[in-house]
Design a protein around this motif. Structure first.
Motif, PDB file in Angstrom:
ATOM      1  N   LEU A  55       0.827  -1.209   0.000  1.00 46.48           N
ATOM      2  CA  LEU A  55       0.000   0.000   0.000  1.00 46.48           C
ATOM      3  C   LEU A  55       0.861   1.260   0.000  1.00 46.48           C
ATOM      4  O   LEU A  55       0.622   2.203  -0.758  1.00 46.48           O
ATOM      5  CB  LEU A  55      -0.921  -0.021   1.220  1.00 46.48           C
ATOM      6  CG  LEU A  55      -1.816   1.210   1.411  1.00 46.48           C
ATOM      7  CD1 LEU A  55      -2.743   1.395   0.204  1.00 46.48           C
ATOM      8  CD2 LEU A  55      -2.612   1.119   2.706  1.00 46.48           C
ATOM      9  N   LEU A  56       1.888   1.261   0.825  1.00 47.06           N
ATOM     10  CA  LEU A  56       2.784   2.426   0.879  1.00 47.06           C
ATOM     11  C   LEU A  56       3.509   2.616  -0.440  1.00 47.06           C
ATOM     12  O   LEU A  56       3.733   3.749  -0.894  1.00 47.06           O
ATOM     13  CB  LEU A  56       3.780   2.255   2.029  1.00 47.06           C
ATOM     14  CG  LEU A  56       3.182   2.239   3.452  1.00 47.06           C
ATOM     15  CD1 LEU A  56       4.276   1.959   4.487  1.00 47.06           C
ATOM     16  CD2 LEU A  56       2.490   3.572   3.746  1.00 47.06           C
ATOM     17  N   ARG A  64       1.070   4.060  -2.991  1.00 48.74           N
ATOM     18  CA  ARG A  64       0.812   5.467  -2.684  1.00 48.74           C
ATOM     19  C   ARG A  64       1.952   6.350  -3.171  1.00 48.74           C
ATOM     20  O   ARG A  64       1.735   7.432  -3.737  1.00 48.74           O
ATOM     21  CB  ARG A  64       0.638   5.655  -1.185  1.00 48.74           C
ATOM     22  CG  ARG A  64      -0.737   5.267  -0.643  1.00 48.74           C
ATOM     23  CD  ARG A  64      -0.772   5.430   0.865  1.00 48.74           C
ATOM     24  NE  ARG A  64      -2.078   5.056   1.431  1.00 48.74           N
ATOM     25  CZ  ARG A  64      -2.328   5.009   2.739  1.00 48.74           C
ATOM     26  NH1 ARG A  64      -1.331   5.304   3.611  1.00 48.74           N
ATOM     27  NH2 ARG A  64      -3.527   4.677   3.166  1.00 48.74           N
ATOM     28  N   PRO A  91       2.251   5.351  -8.036  1.00 44.95           N
ATOM     29  CA  PRO A  91       1.118   4.612  -8.624  1.00 44.95           C
ATOM     30  C   PRO A  91       1.518   3.813  -9.855  1.00 44.95           C
ATOM     31  O   PRO A  91       0.891   2.800 -10.172  1.00 44.95           O
ATOM     32  CB  PRO A  91       0.116   5.721  -8.965  1.00 44.95           C
ATOM     33  CG  PRO A  91       0.472   6.850  -8.037  1.00 44.95           C
ATOM     34  CD  PRO A  91       1.947   6.791  -7.886  1.00 44.95           C
ATOM     35  N   LEU A 126      -7.052   0.537  -2.177  1.00 47.62           N
ATOM     36  CA  LEU A 126      -6.240   1.731  -2.407  1.00 47.62           C
ATOM     37  C   LEU A 126      -7.032   2.978  -1.982  1.00 47.62           C
ATOM     38  O   LEU A 126      -8.228   2.920  -1.674  1.00 47.62           O
ATOM     39  CB  LEU A 126      -5.853   1.822  -3.879  1.00 47.62           C
ATOM     40  CG  LEU A 126      -5.063   0.611  -4.433  1.00 47.62           C
ATOM     41  CD1 LEU A 126      -4.800   0.807  -5.927  1.00 47.62           C
ATOM     42  CD2 LEU A 126      -3.754   0.410  -3.672  1.00 47.62           C
ATOM     43  N   ASP A 127      -6.349   4.108  -2.005  1.00 50.55           N
ATOM     44  CA  ASP A 127      -6.974   5.363  -1.563  1.00 50.55           C
ATOM     45  C   ASP A 127      -8.115   5.798  -2.483  1.00 50.55           C
ATOM     46  O   ASP A 127      -9.060   6.481  -2.038  1.00 50.55           O
ATOM     47  CB  ASP A 127      -5.919   6.476  -1.469  1.00 50.55           C
ATOM     48  CG  ASP A 127      -4.879   6.174  -0.402  1.00 50.55           C
ATOM     49  OD1 ASP A 127      -5.207   5.401   0.542  1.00 50.55           O
ATOM     50  OD2 ASP A 127      -3.745   6.677  -0.503  1.00 50.55           O
ATOM     51  N   ASP A 128      -8.061   5.419  -3.779  1.00 54.08           N
ATOM     52  CA  ASP A 128      -9.096   5.844  -4.717  1.00 54.08           C
ATOM     53  C   ASP A 128     -10.290   4.881  -4.741  1.00 54.08           C
ATOM     54  O   ASP A 128     -11.159   4.970  -5.613  1.00 54.08           O
ATOM     55  CB  ASP A 128      -8.520   5.991  -6.132  1.00 54.08           C
ATOM     56  CG  ASP A 128      -7.894   4.703  -6.626  1.00 54.08           C
ATOM     57  OD1 ASP A 128      -7.971   3.671  -5.898  1.00 54.08           O
ATOM     58  OD2 ASP A 128      -7.307   4.697  -7.724  1.00 54.08           O
TER      59      ASP A 128
END
Length: 419
Positions: free
Chosen positions: A51-52, A55, A58, A115-117
């Motif tokens: 994940l990091l 981020r 991408p 993910l963040d999106d």
């Protein structure tokens, strides 16, 4: 009973196998599959790291061939495993939302990371491989087989000096002569052979010296006995003269028997085919002519290899012993396997069980009082044993249940024969 070499080999093999088993147990413990909670922690850590990474970059998804899709269907999620990984990740302070997907490959873990999106990254990780018990067992078996061969070789090398001793004792000739051993091989074997050779040299010299001394003593007795015999002829009293002459005859017989015993030990006669049945019949007839009771049983024709006069002397001594002390002798001769079997039975008083082992000793008498009744030197059985053993045979004497003695002589046949 197991030999020392066998026990030593078994001890080496057991020690090696025991060490291998202990090593295998320790190896299996060190390489054991990690517990499930530890693997949950590893997956949570890898998910957080992924994940990091995504981020920060991408485009890394394309480089690492990570699939980005929508949230997986609910029926594809392994909820129990997901809860475990999330709980372990939260305990470690990780923030990634992870779900574990059901996989058809039992050796692979499929996970999805939100993910963040709002999309999900799909990753797979290999399951810890099971411990290779079968390859380890095959490896240990191969090592055990190799170590067994090495242990057997080592035990043979280490036990060879003892084996040399055993073989040397087995090869001692009936006359007591020990053959010289070749002083070759490893240091321990050479040392053992040298020691045995030194011992054999001393023993052979001692035996030869004793035999010469006995022969010389028997020979030197002849001259004073001849003088004593001449003087006894001038004894006026007839009873005293007969007593003197009787004692001198016995002394002469002792001296003659001692010389014969030495000759049988140190001067083996030439070997030839001998009809043992003819020799036995001749001995029985000659002894019967001296008014000693001898009965001939079943006597089969057999051929042995040996010295005819020596064999005749041996058989005569045995038959005379049975006819004299055993109140009559019954002789028989047969074949059994590759041996001629001669039996001599008598009906005498027998021999006490504790004295049977001494009957072949020179000058041995069961009852010293018999010397006054039955003359003799006590060397007949000793001479017979020397002759028979020098021909590769054996002689045994046992008490019969019916009373009396059973003398059994076994001699190797000259060649296989058919009845």
């Amino acid at each position: 009973m197991l030999s020392l070499r066998t026990r030593f080999t078994a001890l080496l093999i057991i020690s090696v196998v025991l060490v291998l088993v202990i090593a295998a147990v320790i190896t299996a413990w060190l390489l054991r599959k990690p517990p499930e909670v530890m693997y949950d922690r590893v997956l949570a850590e890898k998910a957080e790291f992924a994940l990091l990474l995504l981020r920060a970059d991408p485009l890394a998804a394309q480089t690492l061939h990570i699939t980005i899709q929508e949230k997986p269907a609910k029926d594809r999620i392994d909820q129990d495993r997901t809860d475990n990984i999330l709980a372990e990740g939260r305990r470690q302070g990780y923030t990634a939302d992870v779900v574990v997907l059901k996989s058809f490959n039992p050796h692979r873990w499929d996970i999805a990371i939100r993910l963040d999106d709002g999309r999900w990254a799909y990753l797979d990780f290999p399951d810890p491989a099971p411990f290779p018990y079968l390859p380890l067992a095959a490896y240990l078996a191969l090592v055990a087989i190799g170590m067994t061969g090495i242990a057997t070789y080592v035990s043979n090398v280490m036990m060879r000096p003892l084996r040399i001793l055993d073989e040397t004792i087995a090869k001692i000739r009936p006359d007591g002569i020990i053959h010289e051993l070749p002083e070759t091989g490893p240091m321990e074997v050479r040392t053992t052979a040298k020691t045995i050779n030194r011992l054999a040299t001393r023993l052979n010299a001692a035996v030869s010296s004793r035999m010469r001394m006995i022969a010389a003593a028997g020979h030197d007795m002849r001259t004073p006995m001849t003088r004593m015999r001449l003087r006894a002829e001038f004894v006026v009293d007839g009873d005293d003269r007969q007593s003197w002459l009787k004692d001198l005859d016995e002394l002469d017989h002792i001296a003659d028997s001692a010389i014969r015993l030495v000759r049988e030990e140190i001067s083996p006669a030439a070997q030839e085919q001998v009809s043992l049945d003819a020799v036995l019949r001749s001995v029985a007839e000659e002894i019967s002519e001296t008014d000693l009771p001898v009965e001939q049983g079943a006597i089969k024709p057999v051929l042995v290899k040996g010295a005819p006069f020596a064999l005749k002397r041996a058989l005569r001594n045995l038959v005379v012993n049975a006819a004299t002390h055993g109140l009559g002798a019954r002789v028989s001769l047969s074949r059994y396997g590759g041996e001629a079997v001669l039996t001599i039975m008598d009906s005498g008083p027998g021999i006490p069980q504790d004295l049977l082992g001494r009957v072949f000793e020179p000058f041995f008498r069961v009852d010293q009082a018999r010397r006054q009744i039955v003359p003799g030197a006590g060397l007949g059985l000793a001479i017979s044993q020397e002759i028979i053993e020098s021909h590769g045979g054996t002689i045994t004497i046992v008490n019969r249940r019916e009373g009396g003695l059973l003398q059994t002589v076994r001699l190797p046949l000259c060649k296989p024969e058919q009845d």
